[in-house]
Enzyme design. Structure first.
Site, PDB file in Angstrom:
ATOM      1  CE  LYS A  22      -2.892   2.735   3.153  1.00 22.97           C
ATOM      2  NZ  LYS A  22      -1.863   3.788   3.406  1.00 22.97           N
ATOM      3  CG  ASN A  23       2.646   2.556   3.563  1.00 22.40           C
ATOM      4  OD1 ASN A  23       1.514   3.046   3.524  1.00 22.40           O
ATOM      5  ND2 ASN A  23       3.169   2.081   4.685  1.00 22.40           N
ATOM      6  NE  ARG A  95       0.103  12.910   6.247  1.00 21.33           N
ATOM      7  CZ  ARG A  95       0.190  14.078   6.845  1.00 21.33           C
ATOM      8  NH1 ARG A  95      -0.879  14.806   7.033  1.00 21.33           N
ATOM      9  NH2 ARG A  95       1.350  14.529   7.270  1.00 21.33           N
ATOM     10  CB  CYS A 119      -5.277   7.337   9.996  1.00 22.96           C
ATOM     11  SG  CYS A 119      -5.923   5.895   9.131  1.00 22.96           S
ATOM     12  NE  ARG A 124      -0.074  10.992   9.688  1.00 20.11           N
ATOM     13  CZ  ARG A 124      -0.728  10.078   8.977  1.00 20.11           C
ATOM     14  NH1 ARG A 124      -2.042   9.977   9.085  1.00 20.11           N
ATOM     15  NH2 ARG A 124      -0.090   9.280   8.149  1.00 20.11           N
ATOM     16  N   PRO A 125       2.685  17.136  10.366  1.00 19.28           N
ATOM     17  CG  PRO A 125       4.529  18.197  11.313  1.00 19.28           C
ATOM     18  CD  PRO A 125       3.496  17.132  11.587  1.00 19.28           C
ATOM     19  CB  ILE A 126       3.131  18.371   4.765  1.00 20.26           C
ATOM     20  CG1 ILE A 126       2.314  19.650   4.576  1.00 20.26           C
ATOM     21  CG2 ILE A 126       2.206  17.196   4.989  1.00 20.26           C
ATOM     22  CD1 ILE A 126       1.506  19.634   3.286  1.00 20.26           C
ATOM     23  CG  ASP A 127       7.502  20.951   8.898  1.00 17.41           C
ATOM     24  OD1 ASP A 127       6.880  19.893   9.067  1.00 17.41           O
ATOM     25  OD2 ASP A 127       8.554  21.227   9.507  1.00 17.41           O
ATOM     26  CB  ILE A 329       6.749   7.422  14.375  1.00 15.91           C
ATOM     27  CG1 ILE A 329       7.964   6.478  14.337  1.00 15.91           C
ATOM     28  CG2 ILE A 329       6.547   8.111  13.035  1.00 15.91           C
ATOM     29  CD1 ILE A 329       9.277   7.140  14.054  1.00 15.91           C
ATOM     30  NE  ARG A 399      -7.103   5.396   4.220  1.00 15.38           N
ATOM     31  CZ  ARG A 399      -6.063   5.591   5.044  1.00 15.38           C
ATOM     32  NH1 ARG A 399      -6.193   5.426   6.338  1.00 15.38           N
ATOM     33  NH2 ARG A 399      -4.898   5.950   4.558  1.00 15.38           N
TER      34      ARG A 399
END
Length: 422
Positions: A22-23, A95, A119, A124-127, A329, A399
């Site tokens: 999946k990932n 996500r 989820c 869960r920042p995307i900086d 994490i 999912r």
């Protein structure tokens, strides 16, 4: 409301075949839109996230279709894609929609997209993604939940990641594959899914070296073309079924895996006393043995994956002694513990740590899957519980775990779905 129902106490035996990762898949599909001819992804997992990513390609004006007797191939044709803003619909439900940031920036030098869903596991920042895009020459604006990026040109740069984020590494790789000059990602993530993406992009004509190490070098190219690519097996699905077998099986073979990707998990299970036999592309787990509690921390690859923490917590409820689990994490990945306690577990959660008092008998209850891997942990608990367990929020499980009822039924489980009034 749809429920997955499981009558526990059945001894499982047989073979389960693991699907493609999946990932990997959720990164490969957005990356494929950079090709100027169709891309075929072999053995696509039949999960909801694939459907949603396909819908996003459709929103952009591209086309996708399944092929093969079992719909095992996924063909992406991006020749008609236009730079349409992705502000609602599927973008809000997974996500991985953020991988279209890198893909559309590389393809059109401009992208406007809503913040990704998926989820909730804590912040869960995307900086790091955005800093990487800025280093490549993009300007980034965020307003009312929408990210707008544009660049006159993308130019290679040296980018150091403060944390080896899988998502940021993937997104920067995708964008840099068509940037001018050389991009170097330092402190890059090393997960197998990074290598899988690199292999796809290189097969499309990219020039990427070092995937799987802490330094990745990308020499930008002008054109990327279609190809055919076989996705790696899903190490998280594999690890879930391994933990499931250790908890509930007499003997189960988990087939179509790469054991090297699961070394941290296998080592921890052996420490617990699980009878596990490792072969070239499979493992066989013999359950029904006394196992002992252990402590562990999640870590970046090649450490023990955070995605396997929740299934392992369920296994620890059956171990002798007290186990301590720290998730380094994600800060909010223990919400499944409260659901497990409804079933008879004895788990205390303190910050990022769960303390599991093992050796508890589980009983059926109505519980809710709070996220994808939490749903997997509840399925394992239901298989060993006395009576029937009803699991809500089944969409989380769908999912990431395709055909879960069929796979478990073939192993001897009693599992079905029902729709009830909320």
């Amino acid at each position: 409301m749809e429920l997955i129902k499981i009558e526990g106490g059945k001894s499982l035996k047989g073979t389960v075949k693991i699907d493609s990762a999946k990932n990997s898949t959720v990164a490969l599909i957005p990356a494929a839109i950079l090709a100027e001819s169709p891309v075929t992804l072999e053995n696509i997992p039949q999960i909801v996230d694939v459907k949603r990513l396909g819908e996003m390609i459709g929103q952009l004006g591209g086309h996708y279709r399944y092929d093969g007797d079992g719909n095992e191939d996924f063909i992406i044709d991006s020749t008609g894609i236009e730079n349409v803003p992705l502000l609602d619909g599927p973008v809000t439900k997974l996500r991985a929609s953020y991988y279209f940031l890198g893909a559309l920036l590389a393809k059109f030098k401009e992208v406007k997209i809503g913040m990704p869903g998926g989820c909730y596991l804590g912040p869960r920042p995307i900086d790091l993604h955005l800093k990487g895009f800025e280093a490549l020459g993009a300007t980034v604006e965020q307003d009312a939940g929408v990210i707008h990026m544009k660049a006159e040109r993308l130019k290679g740069a040296k980018i150091y990641l403060d944390f080896p984020s899988v998502g940021a590494t993937i997104n920067i790789m995708i964008a840099a594959s068509k940037a001018e000059g050389t991009t170097v990602i330092e402190n890059a993530a090393k997960e197998p899914e990074i290598v899988d993406l690199s292999n796809l992009l290189n097969n499309m004509g990219a020039n990427i070296r070092g995937a799987g190490t802490g330094e990745i070098r990308i020499q930008g190219v002008d054109r990327l073309m279609g190809t055919r690519h076989a996705i790696i097996p899903d190490r998280i699905e594999a690890g879930t079924y391994i933990a499931l077998a250790a908890a509930a099986a007499e003997e189960v073979k988990i087939d179509n895996i790469i054991p090297h990707h699961l070394e941290a998990l296998i080592s921890k299970l052996q420490e617990m006393g699980v009878d596990i036999e490792v072969n070239t592309d499979s493992v066989t787990v013999r359950g029904k043995k006394t196992i002992k509690a252990v402590d562990f921390k999640t870590s970046i690859y090649p450490g023990l994956a955070t995605d396997l923490q929740q299934p392992l917590v369920t296994l620890l409820t059956q171990a002798e002694g007290i186990g301590k689990v720290e998730d380094t994490i994600y800060s909010d990945r223990f919400r499944n513990c409260y659901e497990l306690n409804k079933m008879g577990a004895d788990i205390d959660v303190v910050g990022r740590t769960a303390i599991i008092n093992g050796g508890k008998s589980m009983r059926g209850a109505r519980v809710m899957a709070t996220d994808l891997r939490a749903g997997a942990s509840l399925v394992i608990a239901a298989l060993i519980a006395d009576g029937v367990t009803e699991i809500g929020n089944t969409y989380h499980i769908d999912r990431g775990y395709a055909n879960i009822e069929e796979k478990l039924t073939n192993l001897g489980a009693k599992i079905w779905r029902e729709t009830v009034e909320a």
